[in-house]
Design an enzyme around this catalytic site. Structure first.
Site, PDB file in Angstrom:
ATOM      1  CG  MET A  30      -7.853  10.891   0.701  1.00  0.00           C
ATOM      2  SD  MET A  30      -8.742  11.727  -0.379  1.00  0.00           S
ATOM      3  CE  MET A  30      -7.180  11.646  -1.706  1.00  0.00           C
ATOM      4  N   GLY A  31      -5.603   6.841   2.837  1.00  0.00           N
ATOM      5  CA  GLY A  31      -5.722   5.131   2.672  1.00  0.00           C
ATOM      6  C   GLY A  31      -4.398   4.719   1.334  1.00  0.00           C
ATOM      7  CG  HIS A  34       2.793   5.285   0.620  1.00  0.00           C
ATOM      8  ND1 HIS A  34       3.396   5.833   0.698  1.00  0.00           N
ATOM      9  CD2 HIS A  34       1.617   5.845  -0.484  1.00  0.00           C
ATOM     10  CE1 HIS A  34       2.941   7.013   0.045  1.00  0.00           C
ATOM     11  NE2 HIS A  34       2.010   6.868  -0.562  1.00  0.00           N
ATOM     12  CG  HIS A  37       0.717   6.845   3.782  1.00  0.00           C
ATOM     13  ND1 HIS A  37       0.426   6.139   2.898  1.00  0.00           N
ATOM     14  CD2 HIS A  37      -0.272   8.025   3.545  1.00  0.00           C
ATOM     15  CE1 HIS A  37      -0.313   6.996   1.916  1.00  0.00           C
ATOM     16  NE2 HIS A  37      -0.461   8.271   2.157  1.00  0.00           N
ATOM     17  CE  LYS A 149       4.003  12.448  -3.290  1.00  0.00           C
ATOM     18  NZ  LYS A 149       2.654  12.879  -4.425  1.00  0.00           N
ATOM     19  CG  ASP A 150       0.567  15.955  -0.963  1.00  0.00           C
ATOM     20  OD1 ASP A 150       0.303  16.047  -2.713  1.00  0.00           O
ATOM     21  OD2 ASP A 150       0.443  14.700  -0.812  1.00  0.00           O
ATOM     22  CB  SER A 185       2.674   9.402  -5.077  1.00  0.00           C
ATOM     23  OG  SER A 185       1.782   9.529  -5.338  1.00  0.00           O
TER      24      SER A 185
HETATM   25  O1  PAF Z   1      -2.899  14.317   2.004  1.00  0.00           O
HETATM   26  C1  PAF Z   1      -4.240  13.126   1.248  1.00  0.00           C
HETATM   27  O2  PAF Z   1      -3.643  12.539   1.840  1.00  0.00           O
HETATM   28  C2  PAF Z   1      -5.620  14.568   1.784  1.00  0.00           C
HETATM   29  O3  PAF Z   1      -5.206  15.249   0.425  1.00  0.00           O
HETATM   30  C3  PAF Z   1      -6.120  14.728   3.100  1.00  0.00           C
HETATM   31  C4  PAF Z   1      -5.359  15.298   3.950  1.00  0.00           C
HETATM   32  C5  PAF Z   1      -5.731  13.553   3.589  1.00  0.00           C
HETATM   33  C6  PAF Z   1      -6.896  15.292   2.902  1.00  0.00           C
HETATM   34  O4  PAF Z   1      -8.350  14.139   2.375  1.00  0.00           O
END
Ligand code: PAF
Length: 298
Positions: A30-31, A34, A37, A149-150, A185
């Site tokens: 979602m941009g 950091h 990512h 993390k998620d 995060s």
């Molecule tokens: O983890 C995320 O950033 C979001 O939940 C995802 C997987 C990009 C879906 O919008």
């Protein structure tokens, strides 16, 4: 880095890459990119010929409008980060094409989305599974990369890919942490200085419990009591959940741990007493007894 906004154009590009025998890895985001990512991007580039990053702040996975509106949007900065990380394509769909007027098709999972974040964020996973399905249909990746993390999101996406028969492999990448242990995060920047200190309770709790398990403790209730004592030290925050569950089915752990067990934590940290920072909900997790085959429970 090539920036693509249209679904059809991305599908055509995917088709031509695949026809040329090139493997595409997609990193959905979602941009507000950091280092966490970028570690997904780096793992993706080891396993594919092309790395694509999607950047889309998905309105359907936020329960509160204000949270959606306040979510950081830094496209230029993100593009620069992608350029430096040698990302090949950034897919930044237009909201009105991704969710056309009259949109009413949702992808929903049952049991896996009920506990943990699903219980405290109603509707959240329906938004995630729908957008991830749409991203997989648009990018047709051979590999899709997500952060551990998620953890629940990753379990849900693995199930979704299996259930719907996507020709995509799902890769989970371990949590990246600050030097003091706080999991990276996009929300950390909103913590006030005091809350930032208090947020270390999450990783300290994971460490303590892992240590207790390492010393032979297997009682679920005693481990949960240890978790409560550790999280009880947080002065300005509320525990959203602190649970021991099966890492695959997310069912509650048995009274005596017999194999890999997920310890999942979510805490809502309040703004500092002097008004600094904002309220921030953070999650963290660890799989205990990882690599152990489940034993019969006594
Ligand atoms: O983890 C995320 O950033 C979001 O939940 C995802 C997987 C990009 C879906 O919008």
């Amino acid at each position: 880095v090539k920036v693509e906004n249209g679904i059809r154009q991305l599908q055509a590009l995917a088709d031509s890459e695949r026809a040329a025998g090139r493997r595409i890895a997609l990193v959905p985001t979602m941009g507000a990119l950091h280092a966490g990512h970028l570690s997904l991007v780096s793992e993706a580039s080891k396993r594919a010929d092309r790395v694509w990053v999607s950047i889309f702040v998905n309105p359907c996975q936020f329960e509160q409008r204000a949270d959606f509106e306040g979510y950081p949007r830094e496209l230029e900065r993100d593009l620069e980060a992608c350029r430096r990380a040698a990302v090949d394509v950034v897919f930044a769909p237009r909201a009105d094409e991704f969710y056309p007027p009259g949109f009413q098709t949702w992808v929903e999972l049952e049991a896996l989305t009920q506990p943990l974040c699903g219980a405290s964020r109603p509707g959240h996973f329906r938004g995630v599974t729908t957008v991830v399905t749409k991203l997989l249909l648009a990018a047709k990746p051979d590999l899709a990369v997500f952060g551990e993390k998620d953890f629940q999101q990753l379990a849900v996406i693995r199930r979704l890919v299996r259930d719907l028969g996507f020709d995509t492999e799902v890769l989970g990448v371990p949590i990246l942490r600050e030097p003091d242990g706080l999991a990276l995060s996009s929300r950390n920047v909103h913590l006030g200085p005091r809350a930032r200190q208090q947020a270390l309770a999450l990783v300290r709790t994971l460490d303590k419990v892992e240590q207790a398990v390492g010393e032979g403790e297997r009682s679920r209730d005693r481990l949960l009591a240890l978790v409560s004592r550790q999280l009880g030290r947080i002065e300005r925050g509320e525990v959203d959940y602190a649970e021991l569950r099966d890492p695959e089915t997310l069912e509650l752990a048995p009274p005596r741990l017999g194999g890999p067990t997920l310890l999942a934590l979510a805490v809502r940290f309040l703004r500092d007493a002097d008004g600094r920072g904002a309220e921030v909900r953070l999650i963290d997790n660890r799989v205990l007894l990882a690599g152990r085959t489940p034993e019969a429970c006594a």
